[in-house]
Design an enzyme around this catalytic site. Structure first.
Site: not given
Ligand SMILES: Cc1ncc(C[n+]2csc(CCOP(=O)(O)OP(=O)(O)O)c2C)c(N)n1
Length: 691
Positions: A32, A267, A431, A493
């Site tokens: 990334h 990204h 939780e 539950h």
């Molecule tokens: C709980 C979770 N859901 C999905 C992902 C897959 N995922 C990795 S980064 C991302 C989104 C990234 O957006 P952002 O947080 O704004 O990071 P940027 O694009 O700015 O690097 C997703 C959906 C993940 N890592 N964790």
């Protein structure tokens, strides 16, 4: 996009972070690049101007904690660690995401020096930081003395859009605001882009107002390259002592990349060799240099090494004076830092007298906790608003709360004061954050956190539980109301598949004790298990306290499964195996079967994981391969039990959701009665005999 041409030392250093990160991603052809390019300035400002750390000793107890919650930006963190002199070599930078490297795809705390927590699942790091800040506040309240702030540091994180979108962050932010964790400072990489989209598609709330409403101190910076503005904001955040801080910093994902700047294409995919070159050209970097660290930048970053050594040395000096002045409390502090248990901590744990009516294991658990708790100053935690049910309040040990909030209706507060020295954490009905905050607490060092809720709601905290196991953290989960026997609350539950769920997690020990005395041993195992999480699963309803003069010692729990009582004199015809509340059933069924001259061995099996850790010899002694007629009884799904009952075995389990009715009725209707266990055992014996 502003074209950075003039090359001040700061810009040189920021670009060094950027280029190192994109080179690592490009070489791996995976990773990334967008986040490091955009967030490098804030990271640089924080790491070189504020962060109190000692790269030569990543474990320094009073260091600032830093979390890269957006773990996908790991190349940024590795660049920072490498450049500031941690034991992360250039060779490792070049091995980004490769087999055996300490630069894995997402930061892993057990692998890489300087990585505090494993991040990647978005939102978790955000909540981990809250746990770390709680730990800091607790230890400061407990150990600091006038003139001796031996615990005094900040918890920082870089958080992203994805982090803020995840519910766990909202839960944790709400609690952090309530707790007034003034030394928690988050930098929000507000780049408006996520993995596959602009935030315009799904994330348009006013984030600043949202955090204002949580009770945070908020600041906005419009230019993510403005180091002076970022630094001023961090300074202001540090001055703010009553509220956690978030600095919303407008950045550009993929900053500097001519074709990918501000697009989601930056990204999660390497920029491409050509685009890396263009980015370098654009930012005034030699475009043919790979993994290039200019001498000037290196020298500047390496300042962290001598600064860090000096800072720790000064702290050690202060600590030595503290030790002289407060030898007793210092002795305890030292033990805390080393993560040692107090000698004899378990001595006050009671032995429960035999009692055919008995007590619920949650009740026994509460009594056991009260017994050892005073000896363990690092033991702290609480429930998700279920103290009355989980019996986990630490009586007389106070509420972990900001003193300023001790006003109004304080129903449910524990005796022992309202301050950061309290050891009862009121997580509220949160939780998921509870689990993630516990990971932060466990990460700190010395703290043994526990959480508590109904077993059914383990589903709400699976992500952090998994990470605790992955990070090898000692977190103790108390789960009560552990089966359909909880009764009237009904199928929503009543846990059915939750035991199987938990048992599926590697390095998570699940223990479901049969009675009060097994509960006492289970707690001892949990406290002694220093490097992975343990789930303690307790009943709501009473279970008989077995007479240990007749039955084997509850110490057998340590081995996961043990012969509670063997068949008299001859080889058993059948082995009955059960866990938790169902052990009482096999004990009674054995008597019924014995009356029919059937030789029965009864095995209490509170923990698969503890049993799996025993020698083959021991396991074969408990469950001899030659004795194949085996009946297991557990009020949960049978998944996985075939391993213990084999082809010729049978099981009384729950293969559907439960039902709303008084617990004893539900249990009986689902076949959990002495009569049915006896009947099924006889049927199995008949079936296997006729074969
Ligand atoms: C709980 C979770 N859901 C999905 C992902 C897959 N995922 C990795 S980064 C991302 C989104 C990234 O957006 P952002 O947080 O704004 O990071 P940027 O694009 O700015 O690097 C997703 C959906 C993940 N890592 N964790």
């Amino acid at each position: 996009m502003k074209n950075v041409k003039k090359s001040s030392l700061d810009e040189l250093c920021v670009n060094t972070i950027r280029m190192l990160s994109i080179d690592a991603v490009q070489k791996a052809d995976s990773g990334h690049p967008g986040l490091p390019l955009g967030a490098a300035p804030m990271a640089y400002a924080l790491w070189t101007r504020f962060l109190k750390h000692n790269p030569s000793n990543p474990e320094w107890y009073d260091r600032d904690r830093f979390v890269l919650s957006a773990g996908h930006g790991s190349a940024l963190l590795y660049s920072l660690l490498h450049l500031t002199g941690y034991a992360l070599s250039m060779a490792q930078m070049k091995q980004f995401r490769q087999w055996g490297s300490i630069t894995p795809g997402h930061p892993e705390s057990e692998l890489t020096p300087g990585v505090e927590v494993t991040t990647g699942p978005l939102g978790q790091g955000f909540a981990n930081g809250v746990g770390m800040a709680i730990a800091e506040a607790y230890l400061a309240a407990r150990y600091n003395r006038p003139g001796f702030n031996i615990i005094d540091h900040y918890t920082y994180a870089i958080v992203s859009d994805g982090d803020l979108m995840e519910g766990v962050a909202s839960e944790a932010a709400s609690l952090a605001g309530h707790l007034q964790l003034g030394k928690l400072i988050y930098l929000y990489d507000n780049n408006h882009i996520t993995l596959s989209a602009s935030t315009q598609l799904a994330f348009t709330e006013d984030k600043r107002k949202r955090f204002d409403a949580y009770g945070w101190h908020t600041q906005v910076i419009d230019d993510g390259n403005d180091l002076a503005a970022i630094s001023r904001a961090i300074e202001a955040a540090r001055r703010e002592t009553k509220r956690p801080s978030i600095i919303l910093i407008k950045t550009h994902i993929g900053y500097g990349s001519p074709h990918k700047h501000d697009t989601y294409k930056a990204h999660g995919s390497p920029l491409g060799v050509e685009e890396v070159k263009l980015t370098k050209q654009h930012l005034g970097w030699p475009d043919n240099a790979l993994f290039y660290v200019p001498e000037k930048a290196k020298k500047h970053f390496h300042q962290a090494i001598s600064d860090g050594k000096r800072a720790e040395k000064e702290w050690q000096k202060k600590l030595a004076n503290y030790a002289k002045k407060y030898p007793k409390i210092y002795a305890e502090f030292k033990q805390m830092m080393k993560g040692e248990l107090t000698k004899g901590w378990a001595e006050a744990i009671p032995e429960f007298p035999a009692d055919p009516v008995g007590i619920a294991t949650r009740e026994a658990s509460g009594k056991v906790m009260q017994a050892f708790n005073p000896s363990l100053p690092g033991f702290m935690g609480g429930s998700a608003d279920l103290n009355e049910s989980t019996k986990t309040a630490l009586i007389n040990f106070g509420n972990f709360e900001s003193k300023a909030t001790a006003v109004g209706d304080l129903q449910g507060a524990e005796e022992g004061g309202w301050s950061y020295a309290g050891r009862n954490l009121f997580f509220g009905v949160r939780e998921h954050a509870m689990g993630a905050i516990a990971n932060g607490l466990a990460t700190f060092g010395g703290i043994i956190p526990f959480t508590a809720t109904f077993l059914i709601f383990s589903d709400y905290m699976r992500p952090p539980m998994r990470l605790a196991a992955l990070m090898q953290r000692q977190v103790i989960y108390v789960f009560t109301h552990d089966s359909i026997a909880l009764g009237e609350d009904g199928p929503t539950h009543q846990p059915v598949e939750q035991l199987a769920n938990l048992r599926a997690v590697p390095h998570l020990t699940v223990i479901r004790p049969a009675d009060a005395n097994e509960t006492a041993v289970a707690w001892q195992v949990a406290i002694e298990t220093r490097h992975h999480p343990v789930a303690l699963v307790f009943t709501r309803q009473k279970v008989p306290t077995l007479d240990r003069k007749q039955y084997a010692s509850a110490e057998g729990l340590r081995r996961g499964a043990y012969i509670l009582e063997d068949a008299p004199k001859r080889k058993p015809d059948i082995i009955l195996i059960a866990s938790g509340s169902e052990v009482g059933l096999i004990v009674a069924a054995k008597q019924k079967l014995a009356a029919r001259k059937i030789a029965v061995r009864i095995v209490s099996m509170p923990s698969w994981e503890l049993f799996a850790a025993q020698s083959q010899k021991y396991r074969d002694a408990v469950l001899p391969p030659a004795i194949t007629t085996r009946l297991a009884v557990e009020a949960g799904v049978s998944q996985g039990w075939d391993k213990y009952i084999g082809d010729k075995g049978d099981m009384i389990s729950v293969e559907d959701f439960g039902a709303s009715a008084p617990g004893p009725i539900v249990m009986q209707k689902y076949g959990f009665s002495v009569a049915n266990v006896t009947k099924r055992a006889l049927a199995l014996l008949r079936k296997n005999k006729s074969k």
